[in-house]
Design a protein around this motif. Sequence first.
Motif, PDB file in Angstrom:
ATOM      1  N   ALA A  21      -4.049  10.938  -0.873  1.00  0.00           N
ATOM      2  CA  ALA A  21      -4.460  12.253  -1.387  1.00  0.00           C
ATOM      3  C   ALA A  21      -4.742  13.237  -0.255  1.00  0.00           C
ATOM      4  O   ALA A  21      -5.772  13.910  -0.239  1.00  0.00           O
ATOM      5  CB  ALA A  21      -5.685  12.107  -2.298  1.00  0.00           C
ATOM      6  N   PHE A  22      -3.808  13.308   0.696  1.00  0.00           N
ATOM      7  CA  PHE A  22      -3.903  14.247   1.809  1.00  0.00           C
ATOM      8  C   PHE A  22      -5.211  14.099   2.584  1.00  0.00           C
ATOM      9  O   PHE A  22      -5.799  15.082   3.031  1.00  0.00           O
ATOM     10  CB  PHE A  22      -3.739  15.683   1.306  1.00  0.00           C
ATOM     11  CG  PHE A  22      -2.444  15.929   0.584  1.00  0.00           C
ATOM     12  CD1 PHE A  22      -1.259  16.094   1.285  1.00  0.00           C
ATOM     13  CD2 PHE A  22      -2.401  15.938  -0.803  1.00  0.00           C
ATOM     14  CE1 PHE A  22      -0.057  16.302   0.619  1.00  0.00           C
ATOM     15  CE2 PHE A  22      -1.200  16.152  -1.479  1.00  0.00           C
ATOM     16  CZ  PHE A  22      -0.026  16.323  -0.753  1.00  0.00           C
ATOM     17  N   GLY A  23      -5.658  12.867   2.718  1.00  0.00           N
ATOM     18  CA  GLY A  23      -6.846  12.595   3.521  1.00  0.00           C
ATOM     19  C   GLY A  23      -8.143  12.539   2.753  1.00  0.00           C
ATOM     20  O   GLY A  23      -9.193  12.220   3.326  1.00  0.00           O
TER      21      GLY A  23
ATOM     22  N   TYR B  81       0.829  -1.199   0.000  1.00  0.00           N
ATOM     23  CA  TYR B  81       0.000   0.000   0.000  1.00  0.00           C
ATOM     24  C   TYR B  81       0.865   1.251   0.000  1.00  0.00           C
ATOM     25  O   TYR B  81       1.932   1.285   0.610  1.00  0.00           O
ATOM     26  CB  TYR B  81      -0.909   0.037   1.235  1.00  0.00           C
ATOM     27  CG  TYR B  81      -1.984  -1.019   1.242  1.00  0.00           C
ATOM     28  CD1 TYR B  81      -3.119  -0.882   0.448  1.00  0.00           C
ATOM     29  CD2 TYR B  81      -1.881  -2.141   2.056  1.00  0.00           C
ATOM     30  CE1 TYR B  81      -4.114  -1.841   0.459  1.00  0.00           C
ATOM     31  CE2 TYR B  81      -2.879  -3.112   2.068  1.00  0.00           C
ATOM     32  CZ  TYR B  81      -3.990  -2.952   1.264  1.00  0.00           C
ATOM     33  OH  TYR B  81      -4.975  -3.899   1.276  1.00  0.00           O
ATOM     34  N   ALA B  82       0.376   2.300  -0.651  1.00  0.00           N
ATOM     35  CA  ALA B  82       1.026   3.603  -0.595  1.00  0.00           C
ATOM     36  C   ALA B  82       0.310   4.459   0.445  1.00  0.00           C
ATOM     37  O   ALA B  82      -0.674   4.044   1.053  1.00  0.00           O
ATOM     38  CB  ALA B  82       0.985   4.264  -1.971  1.00  0.00           C
TER      39      ALA B  82
END
Length: 255
Positions: free
Chosen positions: A111-113, A93-94
Amino acid sequence: MLYIIIGIIIVGLIIIVGLIIYALVKGDVFHRPTIEEIGERGENLVSQFLSCDKNSIVFNDITLFDERTKKSSQIDHVVIRQNGVFVIETKNYAGRVYGDDNQRQWTQVLAFGETKNRFYNPVKQNATHIYFLAKVLKQHNIYVSIVIFPRAELYVKTSSILCNGQNSLSYALNSNTGINLTIEQMQNIAARLAEIKENPQITKEEHVQGILKTQYKIANNICPRCGKPLVLRNGKNGQFYGCSGYPDCRFTKNF
């Protein structure tokens, strides 16, 4: 005449651009890898690293089957060393990963949350792998659980070994586990796993179908272990679903 020539040039350019786009698409340049492909890439990366360790006997992608329960368990990597049998689960996972030992599901944040994905607690998953392995090998207290995230930032509270790269994995494999296997024990374990690899009792397709059946049962409040209904109960940490067959069956599901 000039307009005709310009028109021919424009049409020619359109055709050329179309052919280039077609070639790129056919060549899978725009192919977005599936979750399965991403997972395989991570497993291959770990497999390549493990193959360089001369002190280990390594088995990759091994599926175990319990004849009594008709359930299966697929293990990414089993590493046999004098300091134990390491059972390794790879999660490619990233982003950031949050969770703890008690949570049934962990969370991946991208994506920043803005994007959040949940996945089954890999520590619990690996505990199941070890349970199956112990039954097959008929040996206990020789296993070390490792979960590796090659690409993620980890914000996880766990007593289990978590790695996020090759250096931390190497450190874990060479750690003092308190286990001391003889060469003969290592060879016997390797021989049993080699036999399973050469004569699998279940195909990958059957294993996946088994997972889908289990997920269906859980989603419909049916105990995947004994088949009895899951009922809503109250616990010290709030409500949860528990098997109606308790105490004979202790399966639980978060509310």
